[in-house]
Scaffold this motif. Structure first.
Motif, PDB file in Angstrom:
ATOM      1  N   SER A 147      13.554  14.529   0.139  1.00 28.20           N
ATOM      2  CA  SER A 147      12.092  14.643   0.140  1.00 28.20           C
ATOM      3  C   SER A 147      11.313  13.439   0.640  1.00 28.20           C
ATOM      4  CB  SER A 147      11.600  14.952  -1.289  1.00 28.20           C
ATOM      5  OG  SER A 147      12.087  16.188  -1.721  1.00 28.20           O
ATOM      6  N   VAL A 148      11.925  12.282   0.731  1.00 24.98           N
ATOM      7  CA  VAL A 148      11.151  11.084   1.071  1.00 24.98           C
ATOM      8  C   VAL A 148      11.286  10.774   2.554  1.00 24.98           C
ATOM      9  CG1 VAL A 148      10.860   8.615   0.654  1.00 24.98           C
ATOM     10  CG2 VAL A 148      11.365  10.163  -1.246  1.00 24.98           C
ATOM     11  N   GLY A 149      10.165  10.469   3.179  1.00 25.22           N
ATOM     12  CA  GLY A 149      10.166  10.235   4.609  1.00 25.22           C
ATOM     13  C   GLY A 149      10.860   8.962   5.037  1.00 25.22           C
ATOM     14  N   PHE A 171       6.576  13.228  -8.306  1.00 26.02           N
ATOM     15  CA  PHE A 171       6.328  12.120  -7.384  1.00 26.02           C
ATOM     16  C   PHE A 171       7.195  12.256  -6.122  1.00 26.02           C
ATOM     17  CE2 PHE A 171       7.405   7.446  -6.514  1.00 26.02           C
ATOM     18  CZ  PHE A 171       6.323   7.257  -5.673  1.00 26.02           C
ATOM     19  N   GLY A 208       6.435  15.227  -2.881  1.00 24.32           N
ATOM     20  CA  GLY A 208       6.029  14.699  -1.582  1.00 24.32           C
ATOM     21  C   GLY A 208       5.083  13.515  -1.624  1.00 24.32           C
ATOM     22  N   TRP A 209       4.971  12.844  -2.763  1.00 23.92           N
ATOM     23  CA  TRP A 209       4.029  11.732  -2.889  1.00 23.92           C
ATOM     24  C   TRP A 209       4.670  10.361  -2.760  1.00 23.92           C
ATOM     25  CZ3 TRP A 209      -1.066  12.595  -2.536  1.00 23.92           C
ATOM     26  CH2 TRP A 209      -1.459  13.922  -2.641  1.00 23.92           C
ATOM     27  N   ALA A 210       5.991  10.318  -2.670  1.00 28.46           N
ATOM     28  CA  ALA A 210       6.654   9.023  -2.455  1.00 28.46           C
ATOM     29  C   ALA A 210       6.739   8.776  -0.958  1.00 28.46           C
ATOM     30  CB  ALA A 210       8.037   9.028  -3.088  1.00 28.46           C
ATOM     31  N   GLN A 211       6.107   7.717  -0.502  1.00 25.35           N
ATOM     32  CA  GLN A 211       6.098   7.441   0.937  1.00 25.35           C
ATOM     33  C   GLN A 211       7.383   6.770   1.379  1.00 25.35           C
ATOM     34  OE1 GLN A 211       2.288   5.389   0.485  1.00 25.35           O
ATOM     35  NE2 GLN A 211       1.496   6.679   2.132  1.00 25.35           N
ATOM     36  N   SER A 253       3.592   3.981  -1.625  1.00 18.97           N
ATOM     37  CA  SER A 253       4.157   4.418  -2.909  1.00 18.97           C
ATOM     38  C   SER A 253       5.669   4.533  -2.730  1.00 18.97           C
ATOM     39  CB  SER A 253       3.553   5.755  -3.321  1.00 18.97           C
ATOM     40  OG  SER A 253       3.763   6.732  -2.339  1.00 18.97           O
ATOM     41  N   MET A 285       1.879  -2.217  -3.401  1.00 17.85           N
ATOM     42  CA  MET A 285       2.818  -1.106  -3.338  1.00 17.85           C
ATOM     43  C   MET A 285       2.845  -0.482  -4.739  1.00 17.85           C
ATOM     44  SD  MET A 285       6.589  -2.686  -4.134  1.00 17.85           S
ATOM     45  CE  MET A 285       7.290  -1.110  -4.359  1.00 17.85           C
ATOM     46  N   TRP A 286       3.165   0.792  -4.784  1.00 19.86           N
ATOM     47  CA  TRP A 286       3.345   1.438  -6.095  1.00 19.86           C
ATOM     48  C   TRP A 286       4.836   1.412  -6.428  1.00 19.86           C
ATOM     49  CZ3 TRP A 286      -0.862   2.643  -3.143  1.00 19.86           C
ATOM     50  CH2 TRP A 286      -2.089   2.805  -3.806  1.00 19.86           C
ATOM     51  N   GLY A 309       0.796  -1.228   0.000  1.00 22.51           N
ATOM     52  CA  GLY A 309       0.000   0.000   0.000  1.00 22.51           C
ATOM     53  C   GLY A 309       0.817   1.262   0.000  1.00 22.51           C
TER      54      GLY A 309
END
Lengths: 259, 333, 333, 259
Positions: free
Chosen positions: D133-135, D84, D88-91, D15, D38-39, D13
């Motif tokens: 940028s990725v958490g 992406f 901020g959309w990559a988890q 990205s 997962m994406w 689930g």
């Protein structure tokens, strides 16, 4: 006549960004008539539109679906206004505006003053983007007192700003000669080398057949420069007129008294 | 931002040979966008054959063709995020150590964004990528083999390769990277028409902005197609014809790299050519044999067929195609 | 720049009704990307029906749907380059004069770039567009009906809507525009799958960046298709599923606007609805009849068919399709 | 084992941006094994890759043509790393690196010092873009003395920089816990709330079966924190091992001694 006069300013082999309204028709006329190798581009993304048939009317809007068929590239606004225009690849532009002033600045924003407007106009659309980056801007509007001002009520689109050197001071590149085609005449600009020398003022270059110099002077509110080579524009040919009527299928562009 | 438009040949056709294209449009000292994903080895070879010098190669990642151009003496400056082939090539490592090759480092994204900024007529663009890293140290930005001279301002001072400012909107730190405007781009593409409408599909990486930002665009195309092929699938066009200076019909122009829809990468041959870059002697031997020893891409491919047999090459061809399950409907009346 | 990811329903399906989507994802006070080229009148109507308030509409150009939302009391702030319908609508002109609608002006390109900057996680982006114009005058930037409150900084001062700085690279003037990050985007598209993979083709204007920059993306789709339709033409996808909060199956969702490949704009009806916005009475009558008086897009379309006959609607359908002359080959082995 | 340990860090689930090399294989394993939703995205443009058949091997590179077939979107680097990742959309991210340090900063740039390098490495590629940028960054590399440093020889990719508050000071958002999966163990980071409090240091969380704590401590050159819940990783299942071998068709990823 205005449509034809504008079309004649569009050169073959030139990459051109075409704005909303009458410019769509003028540029289509040029494409069909004398400039088959102009690149016809609009800001919503279609680049290099070549109509797949001579039966097609001129597009009605900058995102008209008919522009998709026959275009070499279907991009978006980043491609069209960003890469093509702001990136410096558009050699000319055809734009409509509500007002123009002595130094070729355009206004599509408001009539009156900002805090007390006579009328709020729709805004600049892509005109400001185009005015900042394109060398040869061909503007087109009816010759009317409310449209020709010594200083535009609001400068939405940089022409030569306050005159010689104005663009450089503002941080813009100097630009080539502009043109403004109206319902009575065609103006050029007094700037041989693109805004560095010359007065950068509007100059009357061509009168439509039957129009007297004094008629134009009576509308333009400042002391209008007149070209030493002032001439009468050749009247529209039968071919041009036939094409215009054909391209304006449905009569959407040719609003009585405004072309 | 309006700059003079590159002049194109009379009429709209820009079809010419790689030799003519490189001769006309690549000058010593040029900054060259050399491709990231689909590499024109055809144009790379021609640049080496014509002995072009002092080129600066830029791309999100630079690929083995840049190693090759460096070893051949054509490229002596690099701005990129990733140097493919660095680890294995002793000559390349040597040139980077002794300063024969100079560089400044960026990232895949920031080079792409710098090209995009160049393409969009912007002076610079923002990205966080180097905040908190050693790239922002003075000794990194201006190391002894860095491109200081390329960054000299009119007043003699040296501009930084990236700069932190306070945002005039919210006061927060913003890291800026200067726009990149290469003199020339070389890429290979799936197809183009004579007018220079270039179509690319599959992972595009930085291709689109590499082409938009470059003053002259030279493209080798796997296929030259009629305009009607282009305009019935206009969404694949990455740059329109007026943006392109030369179109070259060079099938297998990306070999030993692959080309989606046409051929897979020739991994065995890629390994071999990569291995030959590991020392000076084998590199010179490769260049003599396969670059100076061939006159154009067709001759290179003929030599490959002759040495290894047609089967080796033909085995790379893609045979299995994806078919749109429900093709997008284009229609307006 | 990493922000919390919008939470999505368990599993990957985001299919729901317009009512549920607007109820869940549109909040009073939100900034809403309202579309430029393909407008979701379906979602516009639903926003009005649910009586959402104090929305700020942003788009390169805002279209008649924004005029409608303003008159209905949902939109009271606007940032755009072009206000379609301004000239004719007395209520709209009135609200702009008396401050019931506030705004700051940009351009088609600068709004698109601001959305792009928002989508790319940048704080601001460069463009020359307003250099030398009256937009840079203090009295324009902070006019009495401008969005000063929206630009208030944490320390109480007001940020400018655009700012000129000296480039740290070459010292030349650079004009910056702040990034735009709408809370929600509403658009119509040709097709999407249940997971929210959105496909759009034709002139895209600012659509792609409107969707990438918005925290929640609500899409009405003309067709809901299986994933395999999406992934056999992956180049039409503008945002992938994880970026989308709600997918609504609403055929004719762009009416009276057009949708490439499906229907032409209903110019006669567009004229009529536009004309009804010219004064308060006719506008209220239109809203009562066609917005509050219908429960969803299907009901709106049913009412249209009932009043004008199926032929009127069906006559808009596109019948003439462009066929790729030589479909792009996707294949890798 | 390293491949499997890395794969287990990839959550369903989520990205995820997948980097060059072993990460491509680990993420593919996760996708086939426990994280079908997962994406799977790579930086050259393919977003949400779902292999069209379980027969397909893992991609060999971030622009491998096999990624086109089955992807939901075929974009470019602006879409993948720009929109992406930076948007901020990559988890999460799975990355390889040459070095990692006490605070999770990565090095893919050089061994030695800048002016006197032992070896110039290829550079950061997209790692610096992703680290900013990725958490949740999952890094993966063999546990070797030259790779684990108190301070990386060169910080190409921001972890927690110099410790608590380091990211905020640099102008970056605080980030969630990182993970580093190696050939002998799995490390987490001591930061409950993403770099604001906690020591932000690497913490040993799982040992591979048969590996002693002292072996790890002998390689890591600083006083390594050990989790109070230190455990042994469950050995790879038969299914995982079969999948890895199948996905590594051609043996391109599994280089002896380095996984």
């Amino acid at each position: 006549m205005m449509i034809v006069a504008t079309a004649r300013q569009v050169r073959d082999g030139e990459s051109t960004i075409v704005g909303m309204g009458p410019p769509l028709l003028s540029a289509a006329l040029a494409k069909y008539h004398h400039a088959p190798n102009m690149w016809y581009c609009t800001e919503s993304g279609p680049l290099d539109w070549i109509p797949t048939s001579r039966d097609l009317p001129a597009p009605l809007g900058i995102a008209d679906h008919s522009l998709v068929q026959g275009s070499a590239m279907s991009g978006d606004m980043v491609d069209a206004l960003g890469a093509f225009v702001n990136g410096g690849w558009a050699q000319s532009a055809v734009l409509q505006a509500a007002q123009i002033d002595r130094f070729g600045n355009l206004n599509t924003m408001l009539a009156g003053t900002f805090e007390d407007p006579i009328r709020r106009l729709p805004g600049t659309g892509g005109n400001a983007d185009i005015g900042a980056s394109v060398g040869r801007v061909i503007s087109t509007m009816p010759l009317e007192k409310r449209r020709f001002k010594e200083r535009a009520d609001f400068r939405t689109t940089a022409g030569y700003i306050d005159g010689p050197g104005g663009r450089g001071e503002a941080g813009l590149a100097p630009q080539g000669p502009n043109t403004c085609a109206t319902t009575m005449c065609v103006f050029g600009f007094d700037t041989e080398d693109g805004g560095v020398t010359g007065s950068c003022e509007m100059v009357l270059e061509q009168l439509f057949p039957g129009v007297a110099l004094e008629e134009v002077q009576a509308i333009v509110p400042w002391d209008l420069k007149v070209s030493s080579e002032l001439s009468y524009m050749d009247p529209p040919t039968a071919e041009e007129l036939t094409l215009v009527r054909h391209l304006d299928d449905g009569g959407n562009h040719l609003i009585p008294g405004r072309y | 931002m309006a700059e003079p438009i590159n002049s194109w040949p009379s009429g709209r056709s820009k079809l010419m040979s790689a030799r003519e294209a490189v001769n006309r449009f690549v000058n010593d000292g040029d900054t060259i966008y050399s491709g990231f994903n689909i590499i024109s080895f055809a144009l790379t070879d021609e640049i080496i054959r014509q002995g072009k010098q002092h080129l600066k190669a830029v791309a999100g990642s630079v690929t083995p063709n840049v190693t090759m151009m460096s070893i051949a003496g054509s490229v002596d400056r690099i701005e990129t995020g990733y140097l493919s082939g660095t680890l294995r090539s002793k000559p390349f490592q040597e040139m980077m150590r002794d300063g024969r090759v100079k560089w400044n480092d960026y990232t895949n994204m920031t080079i792409t964004l710098r090209l995009m900024a160049g393409g969009l007529g912007m002076p610079f663009i923002c990205a966080n990528s180097f905040l908190g890293t050693d790239y922002l140290l003075e000794e990194t930005m201006n190391h002894s083999r860095s491109l200081k001279e390329d960054r000299r301002r009119e007043d003699g001072s040296i501009a930084p390769p990236y700069a932190v400012i306070d945002s005039p909107f919210d006061g927060r730190k913003a890291l800026l990277y200067p726009a990149l405007k290469p003199d020339v781009a070389i890429v290979h593409c799936q197809r183009a028409d004579e007018e220079g409408n270039v179509q690319v599909w599959g992972p595009r990486a930085d291709t689109k902005w590499g082409l938009w930002s470059s003053r002259n665009v030279l493209v080798t195309a796997e296929e030259i197609v009629p305009r009607s092929v282009i305009s019935t699938e206009p969404h694949f066009t990455v740059v329109p014809g007026f943006k392109v200076s030369a179109v070259i019909h060079d099938p297998w122009g990306a070999h030993p790299g692959g080309l989606l829809g046409h051929y897979r990468a020739d991994r065995a041959w890629g390994e071999l050519t990569g291995a030959s870059m590991t020392d000076w002697n084998s590199a010179r031997k490769y260049l003599d044999d396969w670059v100076y020893g061939t006159e154009e891409r067709a001759a290179y491919i003929a030599q490959y067929r002759e040495r290894f047999g047609d089967e080796m090459l033909e085995a790379l061809r893609v045979k299995d195609f994806m078919v749109p399950e429900q093709p997008a409907k284009y229609g307006w009346r």
